[in-house]
Write a protein that holds these residues in place. Structure first.
Motif, PDB file in Angstrom:
ATOM      1  N   GLY A   1       0.777  -1.236   0.000  1.00 47.13           N
ATOM      2  CA  GLY A   1       0.000   0.000   0.000  1.00 47.13           C
ATOM      3  C   GLY A   1       0.803   1.277   0.000  1.00 47.13           C
ATOM      4  O   GLY A   1       0.230   2.372  -0.073  1.00 47.13           O
ATOM      5  N   GLY A   2       2.120   1.165   0.086  1.00 45.98           N
ATOM      6  CA  GLY A   2       2.927   2.371   0.039  1.00 45.98           C
ATOM      7  C   GLY A   2       2.945   2.983  -1.346  1.00 45.98           C
ATOM      8  O   GLY A   2       2.430   2.405  -2.307  1.00 45.98           O
ATOM      9  N   GLY A   3       3.544   4.160  -1.439  1.00 49.39           N
ATOM     10  CA  GLY A   3       3.631   4.820  -2.737  1.00 49.39           C
ATOM     11  C   GLY A   3       3.932   6.283  -2.599  1.00 49.39           C
ATOM     12  O   GLY A   3       4.334   6.758  -1.532  1.00 49.39           O
ATOM     13  N   LEU A   4       3.726   6.997  -3.690  1.00 49.06           N
ATOM     14  CA  LEU A   4       3.969   8.429  -3.763  1.00 49.06           C
ATOM     15  C   LEU A   4       2.633   9.158  -3.708  1.00 49.06           C
ATOM     16  O   LEU A   4       1.712   8.822  -4.461  1.00 49.06           O
ATOM     17  N   VAL A   5       2.542  10.145  -2.846  1.00 47.23           N
ATOM     18  CA  VAL A   5       1.303  10.905  -2.704  1.00 47.23           C
ATOM     19  C   VAL A   5       1.655  12.365  -2.441  1.00 47.23           C
ATOM     20  O   VAL A   5       2.705  12.662  -1.857  1.00 47.23           O
ATOM     21  N   GLN A   6       0.794  13.255  -2.857  1.00 54.53           N
ATOM     22  CA  GLN A   6       1.002  14.678  -2.581  1.00 54.53           C
ATOM     23  C   GLN A   6       0.605  15.003  -1.150  1.00 54.53           C
ATOM     24  O   GLN A   6      -0.240  14.326  -0.547  1.00 54.53           O
ATOM     25  N   ALA A   7       1.200  16.049  -0.624  1.00 55.27           N
ATOM     26  CA  ALA A   7       0.840  16.499   0.713  1.00 55.27           C
ATOM     27  C   ALA A   7      -0.665  16.763   0.788  1.00 55.27           C
ATOM     28  O   ALA A   7      -1.251  17.330  -0.144  1.00 55.27           O
ATOM     29  N   GLY A   8      -1.254  16.309   1.876  1.00 52.39           N
ATOM     30  CA  GLY A   8      -2.695  16.419   2.043  1.00 52.39           C
ATOM     31  C   GLY A   8      -3.461  15.198   1.570  1.00 52.39           C
ATOM     32  O   GLY A   8      -4.657  15.074   1.835  1.00 52.39           O
TER      33      GLY A   8
ATOM     34  N   GLU B   1       6.818  15.391   6.055  1.00 51.66           N
ATOM     35  CA  GLU B   1       7.576  14.792   7.155  1.00 51.66           C
ATOM     36  C   GLU B   1       7.219  13.318   7.370  1.00 51.66           C
ATOM     37  O   GLU B   1       7.915  12.601   8.090  1.00 51.66           O
ATOM     38  N   GLY B   2       6.164  12.871   6.741  1.00 44.76           N
ATOM     39  CA  GLY B   2       5.761  11.475   6.850  1.00 44.76           C
ATOM     40  C   GLY B   2       6.483  10.561   5.876  1.00 44.76           C
ATOM     41  O   GLY B   2       6.241   9.361   5.869  1.00 44.76           O
ATOM     42  N   THR B   3       7.350  11.125   5.056  1.00 42.24           N
ATOM     43  CA  THR B   3       8.126  10.324   4.118  1.00 42.24           C
ATOM     44  C   THR B   3       9.068   9.403   4.888  1.00 42.24           C
ATOM     45  O   THR B   3       9.896   9.871   5.677  1.00 42.24           O
ATOM     46  N   ALA B   4       8.917   8.104   4.666  1.00 46.06           N
ATOM     47  CA  ALA B   4       9.693   7.119   5.425  1.00 46.06           C
ATOM     48  C   ALA B   4       9.384   5.728   4.890  1.00 46.06           C
ATOM     49  O   ALA B   4       8.443   5.548   4.106  1.00 46.06           O
ATOM     50  N   VAL B   5      10.157   4.778   5.351  1.00 44.14           N
ATOM     51  CA  VAL B   5       9.799   3.373   5.154  1.00 44.14           C
ATOM     52  C   VAL B   5       8.945   2.962   6.351  1.00 44.14           C
ATOM     53  O   VAL B   5       9.343   3.163   7.506  1.00 44.14           O
ATOM     54  N   TYR B   6       7.783   2.434   6.071  1.00 40.99           N
ATOM     55  CA  TYR B   6       6.848   2.027   7.107  1.00 40.99           C
ATOM     56  C   TYR B   6       6.939   0.513   7.300  1.00 40.99           C
ATOM     57  O   TYR B   6       6.821  -0.245   6.335  1.00 40.99           O
ATOM     58  N   TYR B   7       7.137   0.119   8.558  1.00 42.56           N
ATOM     59  CA  TYR B   7       7.299  -1.285   8.894  1.00 42.56           C
ATOM     60  C   TYR B   7       6.139  -1.772   9.753  1.00 42.56           C
ATOM     61  O   TYR B   7       5.694  -1.095  10.681  1.00 42.56           O
ATOM     62  N   CYS B   8       5.704  -2.969   9.458  1.00 43.93           N
ATOM     63  CA  CYS B   8       4.686  -3.649  10.257  1.00 43.93           C
ATOM     64  C   CYS B   8       5.380  -4.507  11.318  1.00 43.93           C
ATOM     65  O   CYS B   8       6.421  -5.110  11.055  1.00 43.93           O
ATOM     66  N   ASN B   9       4.784  -4.555  12.486  1.00 44.54           N
ATOM     67  CA  ASN B   9       5.310  -5.355  13.582  1.00 44.54           C
ATOM     68  C   ASN B   9       4.194  -6.177  14.214  1.00 44.54           C
ATOM     69  O   ASN B   9       3.066  -5.693  14.346  1.00 44.54           O
ATOM     70  N   GLY B  10       4.516  -7.395  14.573  1.00 44.69           N
ATOM     71  CA  GLY B  10       3.546  -8.232  15.269  1.00 44.69           C
ATOM     72  C   GLY B  10       4.200  -9.009  16.409  1.00 44.69           C
ATOM     73  O   GLY B  10       5.261  -9.605  16.211  1.00 44.69           O
ATOM     74  N   ASP B  11       3.597  -8.963  17.582  1.00 46.31           N
ATOM     75  CA  ASP B  11       4.045  -9.773  18.719  1.00 46.31           C
ATOM     76  C   ASP B  11       3.198 -11.039  18.728  1.00 46.31           C
ATOM     77  O   ASP B  11       1.994 -10.968  18.985  1.00 46.31           O
ATOM     78  N   LEU B  12       3.815 -12.163  18.421  1.00 43.73           N
ATOM     79  CA  LEU B  12       2.992 -13.341  18.226  1.00 43.73           C
ATOM     80  C   LEU B  12       3.643 -14.609  18.757  1.00 43.73           C
ATOM     81  O   LEU B  12       4.845 -14.664  19.012  1.00 43.73           O
ATOM     82  N   ARG B  13       2.792 -15.628  18.923  1.00 47.74           N
ATOM     83  CA  ARG B  13       3.248 -16.948  19.341  1.00 47.74           C
ATOM     84  C   ARG B  13       3.065 -17.915  18.185  1.00 47.74           C
ATOM     85  O   ARG B  13       2.002 -17.939  17.561  1.00 47.74           O
ATOM     86  N   ASP B  14       4.093 -18.694  17.904  1.00 46.19           N
ATOM     87  CA  ASP B  14       3.974 -19.663  16.812  1.00 46.19           C
ATOM     88  C   ASP B  14       3.484 -21.007  17.343  1.00 46.19           C
ATOM     89  O   ASP B  14       3.291 -21.193  18.550  1.00 46.19           O
TER      90      ASP B  14
ATOM     91  N   GLN C   1       7.672   1.720   1.247  1.00 50.46           N
ATOM     92  CA  GLN C   1       8.078   3.120   1.147  1.00 50.46           C
ATOM     93  C   GLN C   1       6.860   4.022   0.977  1.00 50.46           C
ATOM     94  O   GLN C   1       5.997   3.754   0.125  1.00 50.46           O
ATOM     95  N   VAL C   2       6.805   5.062   1.772  1.00 50.14           N
ATOM     96  CA  VAL C   2       5.803   6.114   1.621  1.00 50.14           C
ATOM     97  C   VAL C   2       6.548   7.418   1.367  1.00 50.14           C
ATOM     98  O   VAL C   2       7.405   7.808   2.157  1.00 50.14           O
TER      99      VAL C   2
END
Length: 120
Positions: free
Chosen positions: A8-15, A88-101, A115-116
């Motif tokens: 879902g990341g990509g390039l977007v204009q401010a706002g 200022e929101g330009t960054a690589v966005y990472y998902c995190n999960g605390d889980l039990r296998d 990347q956003v």
């Protein structure tokens, strides 16, 4: 093996808006907290938002009122709706999960990042 995959990341204009998704798959017995973090160039990774298995949410002050985190427990998926994006929101966005296998091991897992880029 457990995998978290963002999209879902990509390039977007401010706002503008983007919606990130993260699907957890593999030998997952249960998932506790899930969250989104971001890392801008030259900066440390920082918390954006988290959500518990019961739906309790937590946001960084910088995104309160603009971002919404949600999850679908049946699909092992967490979402991040981002509105009124700022450069200022330009960054690589990472998902995190605390889980039990299925083996009983508990730990924190990370996706590869998406990347956003917000243009001014």
């Amino acid at each position: 093996q457990v995998h978290l995959v963002e999209s879902g990341g990509g390039l977007v204009q401010a706002g503008g808006s983007l919606r990130l998704s993260c699907i957890a798959s593999g030998s997952i017995s249960s998932i506790n907290n899930m969250g989104w973090y971001r890392q801008a160039p030259g900066k440390q990774r920082e918390l954006v938002a988290t959500i518990s298995s019961g739906g309790v949410t937590n946001y960084a002050d910088s995104v309160k009122g603009r971002f919404t985190i949600s999850r679908d427990n049946a699909k092992n998926t967490v979402y991040l709706q981002m509105n009124s994006l700022e450069p200022e929101g330009t960054a690589v966005y990472y998902c995190n999960g605390d889980l039990r296998d299925y083996g009983g091991s508990y730990g924190a897992y990370w996706g590869q990042g998406t990347q956003v880029t917000v243009s001014s």
